[in-house]
Structures are given as C-alpha cells and as structure tokens.
Design a protein around this motif. Structure first.
Motif, PDB file in Angstrom:
ATOM      1  N   LEU A  85     -11.553  -0.166  -7.560  1.00 27.25           N
ATOM      2  CA  LEU A  85     -12.015  -1.330  -8.305  1.00 27.25           C
ATOM      3  C   LEU A  85     -13.535  -1.337  -8.238  1.00 27.25           C
ATOM      4  O   LEU A  85     -14.108  -1.164  -7.166  1.00 27.25           O
ATOM      5  N   VAL A  86     -14.183  -1.557  -9.355  1.00 27.41           N
ATOM      6  CA  VAL A  86     -15.635  -1.460  -9.458  1.00 27.41           C
ATOM      7  C   VAL A  86     -16.265  -2.855  -9.514  1.00 27.41           C
ATOM      8  O   VAL A  86     -15.763  -3.752 -10.195  1.00 27.41           O
ATOM      9  N   ASP A  87     -17.378  -3.013  -8.809  1.00 23.64           N
ATOM     10  CA  ASP A  87     -18.208  -4.225  -8.873  1.00 23.64           C
ATOM     11  C   ASP A  87     -17.385  -5.504  -8.739  1.00 23.64           C
ATOM     12  O   ASP A  87     -17.341  -6.336  -9.647  1.00 23.64           O
ATOM     13  N   ILE A  88     -16.790  -5.671  -7.573  1.00 22.72           N
ATOM     14  CA  ILE A  88     -15.936  -6.827  -7.334  1.00 22.72           C
ATOM     15  C   ILE A  88     -16.160  -7.319  -5.910  1.00 22.72           C
ATOM     16  O   ILE A  88     -16.442  -6.538  -5.004  1.00 22.72           O
ATOM     17  N   ALA A  89     -16.067  -8.622  -5.719  1.00 25.96           N
ATOM     18  CA  ALA A  89     -16.218  -9.227  -4.402  1.00 25.96           C
ATOM     19  C   ALA A  89     -14.883  -9.188  -3.650  1.00 25.96           C
ATOM     20  O   ALA A  89     -13.811  -9.118  -4.261  1.00 25.96           O
ATOM     21  N   ALA A  90     -14.946  -9.252  -2.340  1.00 22.07           N
ATOM     22  CA  ALA A  90     -13.750  -9.134  -1.495  1.00 22.07           C
ATOM     23  C   ALA A  90     -12.646 -10.127  -1.852  1.00 22.07           C
ATOM     24  O   ALA A  90     -11.480  -9.725  -1.980  1.00 22.07           O
ATOM     25  N   PRO A  91     -12.936 -11.419  -2.022  1.00 20.85           N
ATOM     26  CA  PRO A  91     -11.841 -12.343  -2.331  1.00 20.85           C
ATOM     27  C   PRO A  91     -11.126 -12.013  -3.643  1.00 20.85           C
ATOM     28  O   PRO A  91      -9.907 -12.165  -3.741  1.00 20.85           O
ATOM     29  N   GLN A  92     -11.859 -11.519  -4.624  1.00 23.32           N
ATOM     30  CA  GLN A  92     -11.252 -11.153  -5.898  1.00 23.32           C
ATOM     31  C   GLN A  92     -10.504  -9.820  -5.777  1.00 23.32           C
ATOM     32  O   GLN A  92      -9.414  -9.665  -6.332  1.00 23.32           O
ATOM     33  N   ALA A  93     -11.065  -8.869  -5.054  1.00 21.60           N
ATOM     34  CA  ALA A  93     -10.375  -7.600  -4.831  1.00 21.60           C
ATOM     35  C   ALA A  93      -9.056  -7.835  -4.107  1.00 21.60           C
ATOM     36  O   ALA A  93      -8.058  -7.161  -4.375  1.00 21.60           O
ATOM     37  N   ALA A  94      -9.028  -8.819  -3.204  1.00 23.11           N
ATOM     38  CA  ALA A  94      -7.806  -9.127  -2.450  1.00 23.11           C
ATOM     39  C   ALA A  94      -6.676  -9.558  -3.375  1.00 23.11           C
ATOM     40  O   ALA A  94      -5.508  -9.266  -3.109  1.00 23.11           O
ATOM     41  N   VAL A  95      -6.995 -10.232  -4.467  1.00 22.47           N
ATOM     42  CA  VAL A  95      -5.970 -10.654  -5.428  1.00 22.47           C
ATOM     43  C   VAL A  95      -5.290  -9.416  -6.015  1.00 22.47           C
ATOM     44  O   VAL A  95      -4.057  -9.337  -6.078  1.00 22.47           O
ATOM     45  N   PHE A  96      -6.083  -8.451  -6.428  1.00 23.19           N
ATOM     46  CA  PHE A  96      -5.533  -7.237  -7.023  1.00 23.19           C
ATOM     47  C   PHE A  96      -4.770  -6.419  -5.988  1.00 23.19           C
ATOM     48  O   PHE A  96      -3.673  -5.924  -6.243  1.00 23.19           O
ATOM     49  N   ILE A  97      -5.347  -6.259  -4.805  1.00 23.68           N
ATOM     50  CA  ILE A  97      -4.713  -5.449  -3.771  1.00 23.68           C
ATOM     51  C   ILE A  97      -3.393  -6.074  -3.333  1.00 23.68           C
ATOM     52  O   ILE A  97      -2.425  -5.356  -3.062  1.00 23.68           O
ATOM     53  N   GLU A  98      -3.330  -7.401  -3.281  1.00 26.87           N
ATOM     54  CA  GLU A  98      -2.064  -8.059  -2.954  1.00 26.87           C
ATOM     55  C   GLU A  98      -1.007  -7.716  -4.007  1.00 26.87           C
ATOM     56  O   GLU A  98       0.140  -7.396  -3.671  1.00 26.87           O
ATOM     57  N   TRP A  99      -1.377  -7.756  -5.276  1.00 27.80           N
ATOM     58  CA  TRP A  99      -0.436  -7.372  -6.336  1.00 27.80           C
ATOM     59  C   TRP A  99      -0.001  -5.921  -6.159  1.00 27.80           C
ATOM     60  O   TRP A  99       1.185  -5.606  -6.213  1.00 27.80           O
ATOM     61  N   LEU A 100      -0.963  -5.030  -5.932  1.00 28.02           N
ATOM     62  CA  LEU A 100      -0.662  -3.613  -5.767  1.00 28.02           C
ATOM     63  C   LEU A 100       0.321  -3.403  -4.615  1.00 28.02           C
ATOM     64  O   LEU A 100       1.331  -2.720  -4.763  1.00 28.02           O
ATOM     65  N   ARG A 101       0.030  -4.021  -3.480  1.00 29.42           N
ATOM     66  CA  ARG A 101       0.861  -3.864  -2.287  1.00 29.42           C
ATOM     67  C   ARG A 101       2.260  -4.459  -2.475  1.00 29.42           C
ATOM     68  O   ARG A 101       3.260  -3.832  -2.156  1.00 29.42           O
ATOM     69  N   ASP A 102       2.325  -5.681  -2.990  1.00 27.40           N
ATOM     70  CA  ASP A 102       3.590  -6.419  -3.023  1.00 27.40           C
ATOM     71  C   ASP A 102       4.439  -6.171  -4.255  1.00 27.40           C
ATOM     72  O   ASP A 102       5.649  -6.370  -4.214  1.00 27.40           O
ATOM     73  N   SER A 103       3.829  -5.734  -5.343  1.00 34.47           N
ATOM     74  CA  SER A 103       4.578  -5.619  -6.597  1.00 34.47           C
ATOM     75  C   SER A 103       4.674  -4.209  -7.157  1.00 34.47           C
ATOM     76  O   SER A 103       5.451  -3.981  -8.079  1.00 34.47           O
ATOM     77  N   PHE A 104       3.904  -3.277  -6.617  1.00 37.36           N
ATOM     78  CA  PHE A 104       3.900  -1.958  -7.234  1.00 37.36           C
ATOM     79  C   PHE A 104       4.206  -0.814  -6.271  1.00 37.36           C
ATOM     80  O   PHE A 104       5.008   0.051  -6.576  1.00 37.36           O
ATOM     81  N   LEU A 105       3.560  -0.791  -5.130  1.00 37.38           N
ATOM     82  CA  LEU A 105       3.704   0.352  -4.228  1.00 37.38           C
ATOM     83  C   LEU A 105       5.039   0.334  -3.486  1.00 37.38           C
ATOM     84  O   LEU A 105       5.518  -0.721  -3.097  1.00 37.38           O
ATOM     85  N   PRO A 106       5.616   1.529  -3.264  1.00 38.73           N
ATOM     86  CA  PRO A 106       6.903   1.599  -2.558  1.00 38.73           C
ATOM     87  C   PRO A 106       6.787   1.343  -1.054  1.00 38.73           C
ATOM     88  O   PRO A 106       7.759   0.997  -0.414  1.00 38.73           O
ATOM     89  N   LYS A 107       5.584   1.528  -0.490  1.00 35.53           N
ATOM     90  CA  LYS A 107       5.367   1.357   0.946  1.00 35.53           C
ATOM     91  C   LYS A 107       4.184   0.410   1.164  1.00 35.53           C
ATOM     92  O   LYS A 107       3.033   0.839   1.093  1.00 35.53           O
ATOM     93  N   PRO A 108       4.440  -0.858   1.442  1.00 32.74           N
ATOM     94  CA  PRO A 108       3.324  -1.804   1.597  1.00 32.74           C
ATOM     95  C   PRO A 108       2.440  -1.527   2.811  1.00 32.74           C
ATOM     96  O   PRO A 108       1.336  -2.044   2.892  1.00 32.74           O
ATOM     97  N   ASP A 109       2.904  -0.686   3.725  1.00 37.33           N
ATOM     98  CA  ASP A 109       2.101  -0.385   4.915  1.00 37.33           C
ATOM     99  C   ASP A 109       1.291   0.902   4.755  1.00 37.33           C
ATOM    100  O   ASP A 109       0.790   1.444   5.727  1.00 37.33           O
ATOM    101  N   SER A 110       1.146   1.372   3.522  1.00 36.93           N
ATOM    102  CA  SER A 110       0.490   2.672   3.320  1.00 36.93           C
ATOM    103  C   SER A 110      -0.798   2.582   2.510  1.00 36.93           C
ATOM    104  O   SER A 110      -1.134   3.499   1.797  1.00 36.93           O
TER     105      SER A 110
END
Length: 152
Positions: A85-110
């Motif tokens: 993710l380019v040019d983004i602050a931590a709180p906003q990046a966390a929104v995307f990463i939470e989606w990636l972890r919880d809704s897309f990736l097969p292993k949330p601990d990876s």
C-alpha cells in the motif's frame, strides 16, 4: 518526525507471506482483483506486466473504504506472495490489512510486514501482523513499528 505525528505519517507498507512458505497466501492476482472489487465498490484492479516488476505480472489496484480512505497499491507473486500500500497512514492501512487478513487470506497468522521508513533506516526485521484482534490492534503494531524505525 515527532512521535505525536506517527498516526498521520504516510509511508508505504509492504505485507508478505513468511519465508518458510513464500506462497502461503496462495495469492491469485485475478482472484485478489475480484475480491477487492467485491469488498470495495468502485475499486479498480488490473493485472499488468512491465519492466519495473522484472517482467513478471502484478496486480495494480485502487479502492476506497466506506469512510473515504483510499487504498493505492499492488500485489505480486514473484518470489513470494506480497502486497503493498502506497502513501498511507497506519490507522488507514490497518483497515485494509484487517480485510486482507480476515476476508481474503487462507492463513490469518501468515502476514509479515515492513515499511519504506524501516527499509530506509536499514531495518531488515520481519514484523508480524497480529493473527487476532481488530484494526485497532493492527494499527498499534504498525505504529509500534514506525516508532522503532523512526528511532533507528
């Protein structure tokens, strides 16, 4: 940059699969593009190929969250599964990463990550996104990382 500014500090966040299993995410670029379009109405995603990424295909994307946060980034499977993710602050990046972890990736601990700030400081440590907890916990980890990188 003073510590009080870390919440607003924009940098590039690189997330990637762990070294022992560099393709643990089973990242399909077209599948990721479709998932982004489904999760973020109006998102744009396109598989591209150019010299910047070694001639390998990559996914470029742009999406907007319900709160107006813009996610601009790319994903690749060359060498290992990774997304940035380019040019983004931590709180906003966390929104995307939470989606990636919880809704897309097969292993949330990876999910490992680093930032442009850490790379510029010569820090080569892999940081872990928490496997549990919400975006607040993810943002705390991202901010802790920035604090360490800032003081390196």
């Amino acid at each position: 940059m003073p510590n009080s500014d870390l919440d607003d500090y924009e940098t590039t966040y690189l997330t990637y699969a762990p070294g022992p299993d560099p393709h643990a995410w089973q990242l399909g670029l077209e599948r990721l593009g479709d998932a982004l379009k489904e999760a973020f109405p109006g998102a744009r995603a396109r598989v591209r190929q150019d010299d910047v990424h070694g001639g390998e295909p990559y996914l470029s994307f742009w999406a907007t969250a319900d709160d107006g946060t813009v996610f601009d980034g790319a994903a690749t499977v060359h060498g290992r599964d990774c997304l940035y993710l380019v040019d983004i602050a931590a709180p906003q990046a966390a929104v995307f990463i939470e989606w990636l972890r919880d809704s897309f990736l097969p292993k949330p601990d990876s999910i490992l990550f680093t930032t442009e700030l850490a790379m510029e400081a010569g820090i080569e440590t892999d940081w872990h996104i928490p496997a549990e907890g919400g975006r607040e916990q993810i943002a705390e980890e991202l901010l802790h990382h920035l604090e360490i990188a800032e003081n390196a």
